[in-house]
Design a protein around this motif. Structure first.
Motif, mmCIF file in Angstrom:
data_model
loop_
_atom_site.group_PDB
_atom_site.id
_atom_site.type_symbol
_atom_site.label_atom_id
_atom_site.label_comp_id
_atom_site.label_asym_id
_atom_site.label_seq_id
_atom_site.Cartn_x
_atom_site.Cartn_y
_atom_site.Cartn_z
ATOM 1 N N ALA A 1 0.832 -1.205 0.000
ATOM 2 C CA ALA A 1 0.000 0.000 0.000
ATOM 3 C C ALA A 1 0.868 1.259 0.000
ATOM 4 C CB ALA A 1 -0.935 -0.007 1.207
ATOM 5 N N THR A 2 1.927 1.235 0.774
ATOM 6 C CA THR A 2 2.831 2.382 0.826
ATOM 7 C C THR A 2 3.510 2.610 -0.516
ATOM 8 O OG1 THR A 2 3.229 2.026 3.178
ATOM 9 C CG2 THR A 2 4.847 3.355 2.007
ATOM 10 N N LEU A 3 3.981 1.544 -1.121
ATOM 11 C CA LEU A 3 4.623 1.664 -2.430
ATOM 12 C C LEU A 3 3.653 2.181 -3.488
ATOM 13 C CD1 LEU A 3 6.874 -1.525 -2.555
ATOM 14 C CD2 LEU A 3 7.616 0.856 -2.439
ATOM 15 N N GLU A 4 2.423 1.725 -3.447
ATOM 16 C CA GLU A 4 1.425 2.209 -4.401
ATOM 17 C C GLU A 4 1.181 3.703 -4.226
ATOM 18 O OE1 GLU A 4 -2.018 -0.271 -4.012
ATOM 19 O OE2 GLU A 4 -0.926 -2.055 -4.676
ATOM 20 N N ASN A 5 1.098 4.143 -2.978
ATOM 21 C CA ASN A 5 0.915 5.582 -2.720
ATOM 22 C C ASN A 5 2.095 6.391 -3.241
ATOM 23 O OD1 ASN A 5 -1.595 5.567 -1.552
ATOM 24 N ND2 ASN A 5 -0.825 5.373 0.525
ATOM 25 N N LEU A 6 3.292 5.882 -3.038
ATOM 26 C CA LEU A 6 4.468 6.597 -3.501
ATOM 27 C C LEU A 6 4.516 6.664 -5.025
ATOM 28 C CD1 LEU A 6 7.199 5.258 -1.066
ATOM 29 C CD2 LEU A 6 6.220 7.549 -1.113
ATOM 30 N N LYS A 7 4.102 5.600 -5.682
ATOM 31 C CA LYS A 7 4.137 5.570 -7.138
ATOM 32 C C LYS A 7 3.059 6.461 -7.740
ATOM 33 C CE LYS A 7 5.961 0.894 -7.567
ATOM 34 N NZ LYS A 7 5.642 -0.486 -7.938
ATOM 35 N N GLU A 8 1.891 6.532 -7.113
ATOM 36 C CA GLU A 8 0.757 7.236 -7.680
ATOM 37 C C GLU A 8 0.747 8.726 -7.398
ATOM 38 O OE1 GLU A 8 -2.780 5.387 -6.291
ATOM 39 O OE2 GLU A 8 -2.331 3.475 -7.231
ATOM 40 N N LYS A 9 1.265 9.155 -6.272
ATOM 41 C CA LYS A 9 1.015 10.521 -5.846
ATOM 42 C C LYS A 9 2.236 11.403 -5.603
ATOM 43 C CE LYS A 9 -3.257 9.046 -3.734
ATOM 44 N NZ LYS A 9 -4.060 8.936 -2.562
ATOM 45 N N PRO A 10 3.419 11.106 -6.110
ATOM 46 C CA PRO A 10 4.535 12.002 -5.774
ATOM 47 C C PRO A 10 4.372 13.388 -6.375
ATOM 48 C CG PRO A 10 5.239 10.424 -7.423
ATOM 49 C CD PRO A 10 3.856 10.027 -6.968
ATOM 50 N N TRP A 11 3.798 13.476 -7.553
ATOM 51 C CA TRP A 11 3.626 14.782 -8.199
ATOM 52 C C TRP A 11 2.622 15.640 -7.450
ATOM 53 C CZ3 TRP A 11 -1.248 15.888 -9.925
ATOM 54 C CH2 TRP A 11 -2.119 14.809 -10.069
ATOM 55 N N GLN A 12 1.605 14.997 -6.843
ATOM 56 C CA GLN A 12 0.625 15.764 -6.070
ATOM 57 C C GLN A 12 1.285 16.385 -4.847
ATOM 58 O OE1 GLN A 12 -2.365 12.790 -5.391
ATOM 59 N NE2 GLN A 12 -3.564 13.426 -7.167
ATOM 60 N N ALA A 13 2.174 15.642 -4.209
ATOM 61 C CA ALA A 13 2.870 16.169 -3.034
ATOM 62 C C ALA A 13 3.768 17.338 -3.424
ATOM 63 C CB ALA A 13 3.680 15.069 -2.367
ATOM 64 N N ILE A 14 4.417 17.230 -4.565
ATOM 65 C CA ILE A 14 5.296 18.305 -5.028
ATOM 66 C C ILE A 14 4.480 19.559 -5.333
ATOM 67 C CG2 ILE A 14 6.833 19.024 -6.900
ATOM 68 C CD1 ILE A 14 7.742 16.049 -7.019
ATOM 69 N N ILE A 15 3.373 19.390 -6.033
ATOM 70 C CA ILE A 15 2.522 20.538 -6.362
ATOM 71 C C ILE A 15 1.952 21.170 -5.093
ATOM 72 C CG2 ILE A 15 0.348 21.208 -7.463
ATOM 73 C CD1 ILE A 15 1.080 19.210 -9.689
ATOM 74 N N LYS A 16 1.558 20.338 -4.147
ATOM 75 C CA LYS A 16 1.032 20.846 -2.882
ATOM 76 C C LYS A 16 2.093 21.664 -2.144
ATOM 77 C CE LYS A 16 -1.878 19.004 0.766
ATOM 78 N NZ LYS A 16 -2.386 17.786 1.399
ATOM 79 N N LYS A 17 3.326 21.162 -2.138
ATOM 80 C CA LYS A 17 4.414 21.876 -1.463
ATOM 81 C C LYS A 17 4.704 23.203 -2.165
ATOM 82 C CE LYS A 17 9.111 21.432 0.177
ATOM 83 N NZ LYS A 17 10.244 20.556 0.414
ATOM 84 N N ILE A 18 4.727 23.198 -3.493
ATOM 85 C CA ILE A 18 4.981 24.425 -4.244
ATOM 86 C C ILE A 18 3.899 25.462 -3.956
ATOM 87 C CG2 ILE A 18 4.971 25.387 -6.585
ATOM 88 C CD1 ILE A 18 6.535 22.876 -7.454
ATOM 89 N N ALA A 19 2.637 25.022 -3.955
ATOM 90 C CA ALA A 19 1.531 25.949 -3.676
ATOM 91 C C ALA A 19 1.637 26.509 -2.264
ATOM 92 C CB ALA A 19 0.191 25.241 -3.872
ATOM 93 N N HIS A 20 1.973 25.658 -1.303
ATOM 94 C CA HIS A 20 2.107 26.104 0.080
ATOM 95 C C HIS A 20 3.246 27.120 0.197
ATOM 96 C CE1 HIS A 20 2.970 26.445 4.225
ATOM 97 N NE2 HIS A 20 3.431 25.266 4.478
ATOM 98 N N ASN A 21 4.391 26.800 -0.417
ATOM 99 C CA ASN A 21 5.532 27.718 -0.361
ATOM 100 C C ASN A 21 5.200 29.056 -1.021
ATOM 101 O OD1 ASN A 21 7.020 25.801 0.978
ATOM 102 N ND2 ASN A 21 8.209 25.179 -0.793
ATOM 103 N N TRP A 22 4.503 29.007 -2.143
ATOM 104 C CA TRP A 22 4.139 30.252 -2.831
ATOM 105 C C TRP A 22 3.236 31.112 -1.946
ATOM 106 C CZ3 TRP A 22 -0.421 32.493 -4.451
ATOM 107 C CH2 TRP A 22 -0.267 33.634 -5.240
ATOM 108 N N ARG A 23 2.209 30.486 -1.349
ATOM 109 C CA ARG A 23 1.271 31.238 -0.491
ATOM 110 C C ARG A 23 1.982 31.843 0.710
ATOM 111 N NH1 ARG A 23 -1.965 26.885 -1.197
ATOM 112 N NH2 ARG A 23 -1.399 26.083 0.844
#
Length: 80
Positions: free
Chosen positions: A25-47
């Motif tokens: 389950a952890t590996l599936e989450n890492l494979k499916e959602k790394p780009w979402q985490a990056i975008i979320k971090k970028i948006a948070h940093n920008w705000r």
């Protein structure tokens, strides 16, 4: 003695299955959602950096920052 050993083997097999399922389950989450985490971090940093850059000297002093601290933070890449 044989029943006890058999019970221990069943417990061990079940725990290994649980660990295996958790790892999958952890590996599936890492494979499916790394780009979402990056975008979320970028948006948070920008705000947060945008808000930080709008603070005046008195507000910066209240939170213990200088204009140089703000300048350093605001000029970092958004993904950092």
């Amino acid at each position: 003695m044989r029943n006890h050993a058999s019970e221990e083997m069943n417990i061990l097999k079940n725990s290994q299955l649980d660990i295996s399922h958790c790892c999958q389950a952890t590996l599936e989450n890492l494979k499916e959602k790394p780009w979402q985490a990056i975008i979320k971090k970028i948006a948070h940093n920008w705000r947060t950096r945008n808000r930080l850059s709008q603070l005046n000297e008195a507000q910066l002093k209240d939170i213990g920052l200088t204009a140089a601290d703000v300048d350093h933070e605001v000029n970092k890449p958004l993904w950092k």
